[in-house]
Design an enzyme around this catalytic site. Structure first.
Site, PDB file in Angstrom:
ATOM      1  N   SER A 117       7.794   6.889   7.556  1.00  0.00           N
ATOM      2  CA  SER A 117       7.412   7.903   8.537  1.00  0.00           C
ATOM      3  C   SER A 117       7.063   9.168   7.778  1.00  0.00           C
ATOM      4  CB  SER A 117       8.554   8.176   9.520  1.00  0.00           C
ATOM      5  OG  SER A 117       8.155   9.091  10.521  1.00  0.00           O
ATOM      6  N   ARG A 366       2.186   2.106   8.014  1.00  0.00           N
ATOM      7  CA  ARG A 366       2.882   1.537   9.182  1.00  0.00           C
ATOM      8  C   ARG A 366       2.124   1.929  10.441  1.00  0.00           C
ATOM      9  NH1 ARG A 366       4.992  -1.438  12.458  1.00  0.00           N
ATOM     10  NH2 ARG A 366       7.221  -1.785  12.788  1.00  0.00           N
ATOM     11  N   THR A 402      11.469   9.817  16.085  1.00  0.00           N
ATOM     12  CA  THR A 402      12.801   9.424  15.615  1.00  0.00           C
ATOM     13  C   THR A 402      13.883   9.898  16.576  1.00  0.00           C
ATOM     14  OG1 THR A 402      12.047   9.477  13.311  1.00  0.00           O
ATOM     15  CG2 THR A 402      14.421   9.584  13.693  1.00  0.00           C
ATOM     16  N   CYS A 563      -6.962  -3.344   7.387  1.00  0.00           N
ATOM     17  CA  CYS A 563      -5.700  -3.645   6.710  1.00  0.00           C
ATOM     18  C   CYS A 563      -5.497  -2.680   5.546  1.00  0.00           C
ATOM     19  CB  CYS A 563      -5.697  -5.078   6.195  1.00  0.00           C
ATOM     20  SG  CYS A 563      -4.250  -5.452   5.168  1.00  0.00           S
ATOM     21  N   CYS A 588       1.215  -8.021   2.049  1.00  0.00           N
ATOM     22  CA  CYS A 588       1.481  -7.434   3.368  1.00  0.00           C
ATOM     23  C   CYS A 588       2.624  -6.422   3.332  1.00  0.00           C
ATOM     24  CB  CYS A 588       1.806  -8.549   4.358  1.00  0.00           C
ATOM     25  SG  CYS A 588       2.212  -7.979   6.016  1.00  0.00           S
ATOM     26  N   CYS A 591       2.810  -3.610   8.321  1.00  0.00           N
ATOM     27  CA  CYS A 591       2.411  -2.472   9.168  1.00  0.00           C
ATOM     28  C   CYS A 591       2.059  -2.903  10.582  1.00  0.00           C
ATOM     29  CB  CYS A 591       1.249  -1.710   8.532  1.00  0.00           C
ATOM     30  SG  CYS A 591      -0.343  -2.557   8.624  1.00  0.00           S
ATOM     31  N   CYS A 594      -3.042  -5.523  11.773  1.00  0.00           N
ATOM     32  CA  CYS A 594      -3.915  -6.667  12.025  1.00  0.00           C
ATOM     33  C   CYS A 594      -3.632  -7.291  13.381  1.00  0.00           C
ATOM     34  CB  CYS A 594      -3.773  -7.691  10.910  1.00  0.00           C
ATOM     35  SG  CYS A 594      -2.079  -8.305  10.655  1.00  0.00           S
TER      36      CYS A 594
END
Length: 619
Positions: A117, A366, A402, A563, A588, A591, A594
Site C-alpha cells: 500500500s 496490487r 486501512t 500485467c 506473478c 495483484c 488480470c
C-alpha cells in the site's frame, strides 16, 4: 511467526508438518518460468480447478483424504482487517473469560510479505483497537507534516491548495510501510493467543449439507506442472469453524465464489478497481523532507483515464521515499501500459530531480477497490462474513482503506462474539449467520464516511473526466459534505470498458534509462517474487483458445500490457506461423489485475502453493 502446533490433533500436526516439508523442498531460486505446450491449441492450463482430477487416470489410487481441525472462528488473510478481527475476538474472549479458538491462515510465507500500500494511515481504528499502540511500539514513525497536491501538464506543475475538510487532507495521519505495520499486528494477535499460520493458502470454501459455510481447505502441495501428482503429494488441511471470516484483500478468489453462490452482489453496482504500482527509493539526503506527502493527477494520463501519483517521505533513519502510480482499470485504450505510465511519470521535470542520484530498492503492485459505497456487497451469509478490502471499503478520494478495513473486522468480531457466547442462540443453519455485523457497520463511522464521498469517483466519467471530478468535489463535497440527494453510478465492470484495438491509437513509450526508469523484469526481481516452478500455473484459463482468438485478435493482447509483472506474453508458434500465449506464472506478484481486466473474463486467478509470491519488505 506460527505458534507451536501443539493444539492440533496428532494427525493434523503430521499433515501440517508434512506440508511444511514439501514447501521447503519446493523453493528454487528466482528465475523466469517460460513454459507452454505445443498442441494445435497450445495447452496452457493444467490446474485441477479447470481439468478435474476425477477424470485423470494419473490420479487413480492417490489418497485424497484430508485431515480436519475444528475452531470457533477461521480467518482467511492476515492483512489489517483479518488481524484486527482476530485481535478484537481475543480481546473480548479474555474480557469475558470465554474460550474462543481463532485460527488465521495467510498465503504469504511471512506476515506482511504480500502486503502493499502507499501508505498514509489514518489511525482512528487503531486507536479504538489498541489505544496504547505507541507504548506497544507500533511502527508509525512518520507523522504527516506537509501536504502537497498538483496537476501535471507535460512540462509544468500547477499547484492546487488543499483546503481544510477536503478528503486529501492528511493532518494527524502517519506515513507507514504497511507490511511492517501488518507484521506488528500479527505479533499483537499471537500474544493474545490467536493461532497464526503463514504459508498456508486457503484454496477452497467448504460447505455443510444445509448450504452454510463449513470452513476452508488449504492448498494441496506436490503437484507437477502438467497436473500429475508428485511422489511427495499431500492434501491440504480442512479448517472447520462456526464462522469463517474472508479477509483476502482486493478481489479475493474465494470471495468471488461466495458472491455467486449467495448472490451477494444482487443489490450493488459492479466493483471498480485500480492498479497501484509502487517503488521504494533511497534518495539524496538534501532532497529528503520527512513527513511530506505529495499527490498529483494529470500527465502522463489523459483526462478520461482516472489515476495519479503519490510520493511519501518516510522518517526511518535514512532518506527513504515511497512513490507510486495508480491507474483506474476502467481505462479504454488497450495499448495503455500502467507500468510504463509509472516509469514515464518519474521523468516529469518537477518529479525527476527527487530521484537524481538515488537508488531504487523495492518494487511491487496490487489492485485496489475503487467502487466505494455503491459497490459494497451483502456482507454476511450462513457461516461467514466478508471484511476489509475483500468487499471493498476504500475511501477513494482519501486514497485510504486501512482504517475502514480494520474497523470492519472489529465490528464483525463483536457481532460474531455475541453469537458464539449466546447460550440461547437458535441458528437455522450449522454455520452461524451474523446479520448484526452488517447492521452495525451501517451505523458506524465507516458507512457515514463512505456515503459522504460516494459520488466523487463516478463523477470522473463526465466530459471533463478527472477534472470534472475535482470540480464536483469542490462543490458538492466541500460545501455539502456529500449530502446531495442523488447517487451516481459506475459505467459497469472494468473488463467491459476496453475498446477494440482498431479504434484506438497505439501509445509509444520511451525506453527506460536504467537510472530513473526501468524495465519490467528487473523491477519484478526487486519484489522477491518466487514460486515453485514445477506446479500447475495458478493463472488459469477457462478456455485456452480465447487469448489468441479474442484478446489478441480484437484487443491486441492487452494482458501483456496491463500485467505489472510480465506474466503474459504472446510468442511465435514453433511452426513460425501465428502466436500463442505464454504464461510466466513464476513472475506473478498476486495483484489480481488480470482476473479483473481481462476483456474475455477467461482468466481465473487461484492460489499457488502456500508461501509462493512476492516477498515484500515493508511495502
Amino acid at each position: 511467526m506460527p505458534l507451536p502446533l501443539c493444539t492440533l490433533s496428532s494427525q493434523a500436526h503430521h499433515c501440517l508438518r508434512a506440508l511444511k516439508s514439501v514447501k521447503k523442498d519446493c523453493l528454487p531460486p528466482l528465475c523466469i518460468a517460460r513454459w507452454a505446450s505445443t498442441s494445435s491449441v497450445p495447452r496452457i492450463t493444467t490446474h485441477y480447478t479447470i481439468h478435474s482430477r476425477n477424470k485423470d487416470k494419473r490420479w487413480e489410487g492417490v489418497n485424497m483424504e484430508r485431515f480436519a481441525e475444528e475452531a470457533d472462528v477461521v480467518i482467511v488473510g492476515a492483512g489489517p482487517a483479518g488481524l484486527s478481527a482476530a485481535i478484537r475476538l481475543k480481546q473480548l474472549a479474555n474480557e469475558y473469560g470465554k474460550e474462543v479458538r481463532v485460527c488465521l491462515v495467510e498465503k504469504a510465507a511471512q506476515i506482511g510479505a504480500h502486503t502493499l500500500s502507499g501508505a498514509c494511515l489514518e489511525p482512528r481504528a487503531l486507536e479504538e483497537l489498541l489505544p496504547d499502540w505507541k507504548e506497544r511500539g507500533a511502527p508509525l514513525q512518520t507523522p504527516v507534516t506537509e501536504d502537497k497536491f498538483g496537476i501535471l501538464t507535460k512540462n509544468s506543475r500547477i499547484p492546487v491548495p488543499i483546503l481544510p475538510g477536503l478528503p486529501m487532507t492528511n493532518h494527524g495521519n502517519y506515513i507507514v510501510r504497511l507490511g511492517h505495520f501488518v507484521n506488528w499486528l500479527g505479533e499483537q494477535a499471537e500474544a493474545l493467543g490467536v493461532e497464526v499460520y503463514p504459508g498456508y493458502a486457503a484454496a477452497e470454501v467448504l460447505f455443510h449439507e444445509d448450504g452454510s459455510v463449513k470452513g476452508i481447505a488449504t492448498n494441496d502441495v506436490g503437484i507437477q506442472k502438467d497436473g500429475a501428482p508428485k511422489a511427495n503429494f499431500e492434501r491440504g488441511l480442512e479448517l472447520h469453524a462456526k464462522v469463517t471470516f474472508f479477509a483476502e484483500g482486493c478481489h479475493g478468489h474465494l470471495a468471488k465464489q461466495l458472491y455467486n453462490r449467495y448472490n451477494l452482489r444482487e443489490k450493488c453496482q459492479p466493483q471498480s478497481y485500480g492498479i497501484g504500482l509502487k517503488e521504494l527509493w533511497l534518495i539524496d539526503e538534501k532532497k529528503w523532507k520527512p513527513g511530506r506527502v505529495e499527490h498529483t493527477v494529470g500527465w502522463p494520463l489523459d483526462r478520461h483515464t482516472y489515476g495519479g501519483s503519490f510520493l511519501y517521505h518516510l522518517n526511518e533513519g535514512e532518506p527513504l521515499v515511497a512513490l507510486g502510480f495508480v491507474v483506474g482499470l476502467d481505462y479504454q485504450n488497450p495499448y495503455l501500459n500502467p507500468f510504463k505510465e509509472f516509469q514515464r511519470w518519474k521523468h516529469h521535470p518537477s518529479v525527476e530531480p527527487t530521484f537524481d542520484g538515488g537508488k531504487r530498492i523495492g518494487y511491487g503492485a496490487r489492485a485496489l477497490n475503487e467502487g466505494g459505497f455503491q459497490s459494497i456487497p451483502k456482507l454476511t451469509f450462513p457461516g461467514g462474513v466478508l471484511i476489509g478490502c475483500s468487499p471493498g471499503f476504500m475511501n477513494v478520494p482519501k486514497i485510504k482503506g486501512t482504517h475502514t478495513a480494520m474497523k470492519s473486522g472489529m465490528l464483525a468480531s463483536e457481532a460474531v462474539f455475541n453469537q458464539l457466547t449466546n447460550e440461547n442462540l437458535q441458528s437455522k443453519t450449522i454455520g452461524l449467520d451474523v446479520p448484526e455485523y452488517e447492521e452495525n457497520l451501517k451505523k458506524s463511522w465507516v458507512w457515514k464516511e463512505l456515503y459522504s464521498v460516494r459520488n466523487i469517483r463516478p463523477s470522473c466519467h463526465g466530459i471533463l473526466g478527472v477534472y470534472g471530478g475535482m470540480i464536483y468535489t469542490g462543490i458538492f463535497y466541500w460545501i455539502l459534505r456529500g449530502m446531495e440527494p442523488w447517487t451516481l453510478k459506475h459505467p459497469g465492470p472494468d473488463s467491459d470498458q476496453l475498446k477494440p484495438a482498431k479504434d484506438c491509437t497505439p501509445i509509444e513509450y520511451p525506453k527506460p534509462d536504467g537510472k530513473i526508469s526501468f524495465d519490467l523484469l528487473s523491477s519484478v526481481a526487486l519484489s522477491g517474487t518466487n514460486h515453485e516452478h514445477d506446479q500447475p500455473p495458478h493463472l488459469t484459463l477457462k478456455d485456452d483458445s480465447v487469448p489468441v482468438n479474442k484478446n489478441l485478435a480484437i484487443y491486441d493482447g492487452p494482458e501483456q500490457r496491463f500485467c505489472p509483472a510480465g506474466v503474459y506474453e504472446y510468442v511465435p508458434l514453433e511452426t513460425g506461423e501465428g502466436l500463442r500465449l505464454q504464461i510466466n506464472a513464476q513472475n506473478c506478484v498476486h495483484c489480481k489485475t488480470c482476473d479483473i481486466k481481462d476483456p474475455s473474463q477467461n482468466i481465473n486467478w487461484v492460489v499457488p502453493e502456500g508461501g509462493g509470491g512476492p516477498a515484500y519488505n515493508g511495502m
